[in-house]
Design a protein around this motif. Structure first.
Motif: not given
Ligand code: ADP
Length: 567
Positions: A314-322
């Motif tokens: 989830l973190t990776k997903h969110m950071v990538s999105k950001e």
């Protein structure tokens, strides 16, 4: 070249992020999971929990042993205090022993050996019991024993002991079967150490079996449960010399013992020598508990691991999105500056040329004026888009719904673009249904949406230049369709083009000026009217955008204007 540099930079940032995620989060998390897991395996292999419980049981048995000894010694001590003196005359001795037995129903026999002989008395109430009589008979034999050398060394030994008491236990019998006879020998206080004077008492086996032992066991079990809670314990006392491999038969057991072997045992080596204490859990075994605990620990660890991994993903997903959003924003800034610069440069160029007065022909002048006007219109449209966007972002965008002849609105908007469209060599088809009802819309917003769609069609058509605009009614919905035969949009991009800042990755798009705001505004405007926007497109064949505005919601016949803020 610049593009390449930027993508290299983006790649580097991504790499750095991945490295941070791996080094700072993934590796520690994996190490944590691994260490916990191997520790649990080691616990399982070495049966750590079982060993800890066994140690705890050993300790509890040792404490119980000590308490029972202490109690037994205290009881004997009390009896000693009421004992006759060897200097009393025989009847006095008998009377004193009888009194002692009377006030101590927990005694079976009491005797005194001294230079005058051996006096033994038994519990008066049990005098006729065959077993008691046999027992007394046997005890009388002690006189021979005490009279010899053993008596002397026993007395010497007793004087050396701190409490001057020793136990001599044996098996005996009672009406209900085998019984345990605990006999205490002692020397009397205030009797010279060189005199062979010995007192003795024997605990009533029935008292031990039905009162003393059960009471003590219940007390230990209850104390422990009160202190620590958890699984209930059970304890029992059994003959220590039970043959190996034979089923252990409890002499006394606390409630809930059920059956089965004790987990841990301990032989009494003092007051109750000859007996042993056993302990276990009620209704379960230490092994079963260990297994359940292991099972639960593995489950918890597994669950936590899944949570950690989920969190990481989830973190990776969110950071990538950001990161993607940050990149979109920086692209947006450079796109917008670029878009502002071009019309400004043109306006300046044509205005300066006109100012210099070099243009003489009227047509030329007209053409230059038109260019200046068009470019300033483009600027206005762009700035309007940006303003609208910032209002939407701040949640301050207001719509003013008015009764509108939508056909008229669309026709007028297109008219002001007609020249530009045809100038650019576009085949333009306009089809507006003549009898559309009056609808309630925000005129400016609908016009802006249409202009954005038309502008996109013009911008993204390279080979075949065609623009088709249709306005018609279908199933209670007014549909505004803008179609082109331009570069089209890849399927995977289609859901994203309505997001703010998003521009398709196609190089053809990157060579075209744009801010990535137009379609996000179109979607906002459509949704504010209760409608929806759809796109059908295929790369190379063109795109068709359809705005559907529901008649029911948008076309309510209300005279006054309404204004709505949409966030
Ligand atoms: P902009 O045109 O300023 O980039 P928009 O929000 O209007 O921003 O459009 C977003 C993206 O959708 C565009 O960058 C382009 O990739 C794609 N797009 C929009 N309209 C069309 C069209 N008619 N044909 C092909 N692609 C389009």
């Amino acid at each position: 070249m610049q593009l390449k540099k930027r993508s290299l930079l983006g790649g580097f940032n991504r790499f750095r992020l991945m490295l941070t995620l791996v080094l700072a989060v993934l590796l520690p998390a994996a190490a944590l999971i691994y260490v916990n897991f191997s520790q649990l395996r080691a616990f399982e292999r070495d049966k750590v929990l079982e060993a800890a419980i066994h140690r705890d049981f050993q300790e509890m048995l040792a404490i119980s042993d000590k308490k029972m000894n202490k109690k037994a010694y205290t009881m004997v001590q009390e009896a000693v205090e009421s004992f006759p003196s060897p200097d009393n005359d025989p009847t006095e001795k008998e009377e004193k022993l009888d009194r002692l037995l009377e006030k101590s129903p927990w005694l079976s026999h009491a005797f005194l050996f001294d230079e005058d002989g051996f006096v033994i008395r038994s519990q008066p109430g049990q005098a006729n019991d065959k077993f008691i009589r046999d027992e007394r008979e046997n005890m009388t034999e002690y006189r021979v024993w005490f009279g010899g050398r053993e008596g002397k060394s026993l007395v010497e030994g007793l004087h050396k002991k701190p409490q001057h008491i020793t136990f001599y236990n044996s098996q005996t019998k009672r009406a209900d079967g085998p019984a345990f006879l605990a006999c205490a020998f002692f020397v009397l206080p205030e009797v010279a150490e060189d005199r062979v004077v010995l007192g003795g008492i024997s605990f009533d086996p029935c008292y031990l079996k039905s009162t003393f032992f059960p009471g003590m066991l219940e007390e230990f079990v209850n104390d422990r449960t009160r202190d620590q809670g958890g699984n209930r314990l059970a304890m029992m006392i059994y003959p220590a010399n039970s043959p190996e491999g034979h089923e252990i038969k409890p002499l006394v057991a606390s409630t809930g013992w059920g059956d089965g072997k004790p987990e841990v045992m301990r032989k009494f080596d003092d007051a109750f020598q000859g007996l042993a204490l056993g302990i276990k859990y009620q209704g379960t075994s230490v092994e079963a508990l260990g297994e359940t605990w292991m099972h639960r620990s593995f489950l918890i660890l597994g669950f936590l691991s899944v949570m950690i991994i989920g969190g990481l993903v989830l973190t990776k997903h969110m950071v990538s999105k950001e990161m993607a959003l940050a990149k979109l924003k920086s692209d947006f800034v450079s796109n917008v500056s670029h878009e502002l610069r071009t019309p400004l440069a043109l306006i300046r160029l044509y205005a300066e040329t006109l100012e210099l007065g070099r243009i003489t022909t009227r047509e030329k002048k007209q053409q230059y004026y038109r260019i200046v006007r068009k470019e300033s219109e483009r600027l206005t449209a762009l700035i309007n888009n940006i303003l609208d966007f910032s209002r939407i972002e701040a949640g301050r965008k207001e719509y003013e719904f008015r009764e509108t002849d939508i056909a008229d609105l669309v026709r007028n908007t297109l008219d002001s673009y007609r020249y530009q469209i045809e100038q650019q060599g576009f085949a333009f088809e306009e089809s507006i249904d003549p009898d559309l009802p009056i609808v309630r819309v925000d005129r400016e917003a609908i016009a802006r949406a249409l202009v954005n769609l038309v502008n996109n069609a013009l911008k993204y058509s390279t080979n075949e230049k065609y623009l088709g605009v249709k306005l018609y009614r279908e199933n209670g919905v007014v549909k505004l369709e803008v179609a082109d035969r331009g570069i089209g949009i890849a399927r995977r991009d289609q859901p994203k083009i309505f997001e703010k800042f998003y521009r398709a990755g196609d190089p053809l798009v990157h060579n075209t000026k744009g801010s990535g705001l137009g379609l996000s505004l179109v979607r906002h405007i459509t949704e504010a009217h209760g409608g929806e926007i759809a796109v059908e497109s295929a790369p190379g064949t063109g795109s068709r955008f359809t705005m559907s505005l529901p008649l029911a919601a948008a076309g309510k016949q209300q005279p006054q204007t309404t204004s709505t803020t949409i966030h």
